[in-house]
Write an enzyme that holds these catalytic residues in place. Structure first.
Site, PDB file in Angstrom:
ATOM      1  N   THR A   1       0.882  -1.152   0.132  1.00 13.64           N
ATOM      2  CA  THR A   1       0.080  -0.068   0.094  1.00 13.64           C
ATOM      3  C   THR A   1       0.925   1.293   0.050  1.00 13.64           C
ATOM      4  O   THR A   1       0.394   2.236  -0.485  1.00 13.64           O
ATOM      5  CB  THR A   1      -0.905  -0.077   1.160  1.00 13.64           C
ATOM      6  OG1 THR A   1      -1.882  -1.229   1.134  1.00 13.64           O
ATOM      7  CG2 THR A   1      -1.867   1.094   1.213  1.00 13.64           C
TER       8      THR A   1
ATOM      9  N   SER B   1       1.691  -7.261  -0.726  1.00 15.51           N
ATOM     10  CA  SER B   1       2.527  -8.431  -0.218  1.00 15.51           C
ATOM     11  C   SER B   1       1.948  -9.665  -0.058  1.00 15.51           C
ATOM     12  O   SER B   1       2.376 -10.646   0.507  1.00 15.51           O
ATOM     13  CB  SER B   1       2.698  -7.737   1.492  1.00 15.51           C
ATOM     14  OG  SER B   1       1.784  -7.768   2.207  1.00 15.51           O
TER      15      SER B   1
ATOM     16  N   THR C   1       1.727  -4.397   4.316  1.00 20.75           N
ATOM     17  CA  THR C   1       1.804  -4.573   5.654  1.00 20.75           C
ATOM     18  C   THR C   1       1.060  -6.073   5.815  1.00 20.75           C
ATOM     19  O   THR C   1       1.375  -6.538   7.042  1.00 20.75           O
ATOM     20  CB  THR C   1       0.787  -3.494   6.360  1.00 20.75           C
ATOM     21  OG1 THR C   1      -0.492  -3.602   5.809  1.00 20.75           O
ATOM     22  CG2 THR C   1       1.222  -2.316   6.290  1.00 20.75           C
ATOM     23  N   ASP C   2       0.405  -6.500   4.841  1.00 25.04           N
ATOM     24  CA  ASP C   2      -0.154  -7.845   5.177  1.00 25.04           C
ATOM     25  C   ASP C   2       0.832  -9.051   5.538  1.00 25.04           C
ATOM     26  O   ASP C   2       0.247  -9.888   6.524  1.00 25.04           O
ATOM     27  CB  ASP C   2      -1.002  -8.481   4.044  1.00 25.04           C
ATOM     28  CG  ASP C   2      -2.260  -7.621   3.614  1.00 25.04           C
ATOM     29  OD1 ASP C   2      -2.491  -6.917   4.623  1.00 25.04           O
ATOM     30  OD2 ASP C   2      -2.806  -7.643   2.635  1.00 25.04           O
TER      31      ASP C   2
HETATM   32  N1  ASP Z   1      -2.866  -5.529   1.043  1.00 22.79           N
HETATM   33  C1  ASP Z   1      -1.704  -4.653   1.354  1.00 22.79           C
HETATM   34  C2  ASP Z   1      -0.349  -5.437   1.253  1.00 22.79           C
HETATM   35  O1  ASP Z   1      -0.214  -5.960   2.169  1.00 22.79           O
HETATM   36  C3  ASP Z   1      -1.707  -3.952   2.551  1.00 22.79           C
HETATM   37  C4  ASP Z   1      -0.960  -2.993   2.878  1.00 22.79           C
HETATM   38  O2  ASP Z   1       0.498  -2.702   2.161  1.00 22.79           O
HETATM   39  O3  ASP Z   1      -0.891  -2.228   3.930  1.00 22.79           O
HETATM   40  O4  ASP Z   1       0.249  -5.062   0.212  1.00 22.79           O
END
Ligand code: ASP
Length: 321
Positions: free
Chosen positions: A12, A54, A87-88
């Site tokens: 993200t 991710s 973050t995932d």
């Molecule tokens: N779905 C996103 C990822 O992990 C969430 C994020 O980056 O906050 O790529």
């Protein structure tokens, strides 16, 4: 001025929201626009490793990232590294690198919950604080760190606790090891133990299963022929539905190690309960208990540990720390 290598992997922090409210990857990483603000903190070298959400991350890609960092550290002079990541699965890649890089140099992961063009986007702030942390002398020798929302966490203990809130990264039971303020980077704890299990290949298949009431043993039997190791997220202090015991025993007898963690976010697993499926019975079967790791991190540790040994006693020692 310290020299910091910033490697982007996507997530993200590198995405934007379109007119319909959908968050999508960009061809050109919007984080390149932060280079000017970063250059007042450190001399930065910025590169893209990959540009993926991710959930697309895999252990082989994590290994490639670790190898790229090791190769670059041999050829280039830099004082610390920042990796931006979705973050995932950030906590998994950060912990995998913690197992691979036995470095004094700071390695700091960060990301964002709000994409680059959303109001209150947290990406640029998190990136700046991550670079400040990587450039700090105090961050040396603390293993791979995760900097998010002005807190510093260890890769080993941190986990994403909220699906959308910017204060998502927490280290249940342990807490952050430092904070970042306008004036400085402050550490208030030092990690005591480090796991180091460097590998040059990943050839094993390790599965992770969370137990639940009434769980059918057929799930374990179905995956048994395809796995080299299994991590079980057990109830509480380390107990499982009794009907699963026989299938775990079969795996262990076949030489497939079974690692036990708790599905509770805090506390430790131990051989306290003496009833069918209880911790005492599992310990007797040869199930390996481990503490301080979530299921997903214990799975990564077993994945790399199995490249070194499949001897269950040696694995038990590796999982004691
Ligand atoms: N779905 C996103 C990822 O992990 C969430 C994020 O980056 O906050 O790529």
């Amino acid at each position: 001025m310290k020299k910091i290598l910033v490697l982007h992997t996507g997530g993200t922090i590198s995405m934007s929201e379109n007119d319909h409210g959908a968050v999508q990857p960009n061809v050109v990483n919007p984080l390149y626009s932060t280079i000017e603000s970063l250059s007042s903190i450190a001399s930065v070298i910025v590169d893209d490793f990959v540009n993926i959400p991710s959930p697309h991350m895999t252990p082989p890609l994590m290994l490639q990232l670790a190898e790229q960092l090791k190769e670059r550290a041999e050829k280039e002079q830099f004082d610390g590294v920042v990796v931006t990541h979705g973050t995932d699965t950030l906590e998994e890649t950060a912990y995998f690198l913690d197992l691979q890089l036995d470095w004094q140099k700071p390695v700091v992961f960060t990301g964002a919950m709000r994409s680059s063009n959303e109001y209150g986007s947290d990406g640029p702030h998190n990136l700046i604080t991550a670079v400040r942390t990587a450039a700090s002398d105090e961050a040396k020798g603390k293993g791979v760190l995760v900097v998010f929302n002005d807190e510093i966490h260890t890769a080993k203990n941190v986990t994403k606790t909220h699906a959308s809130n910017i204060a998502t990264f927490k280290s249940p039971q342990y807490g952050p090891i430092g904070i970042i303020t306008k004036r400085g980077v402050h550490f208030h704890h030092t990690p005591l133990e480090f796991d180091s299990l460097p590998v040059d290949k990943l050839t094993k298949n390790v599965a992770l299963l969370k137990v639940y009431t009434g769980m059918d043993e057929q799930i374990i039997e179905a995956i048994a022929p395809h796995i080299d190791g299994l991590v079980i997220e057990a109830f509480g202090q380390g107990n499982i539905p009794p009907n699963l015991t026989a299938s775990l025993e079969q795996l262990i007898n076949k030489g497939v190690p079974v690692i036990l963690v708790s599905r509770s976010v805090s506390g430790i697993v131990q051989d306290v309960y003496d009833y069918p499926g209880g911790g005492r019975a599992l310990k007797k079967l040869g199930v390996i208990f481990t503490n301080g790791l979530s299921g997903q991190k214990a799975r990564l540790k077993l994945l790399v540990a199995l490249e070194m040994t499949s001897d269950q006693e040696k694995l038990q020692k590796l999982f004691l720390t």
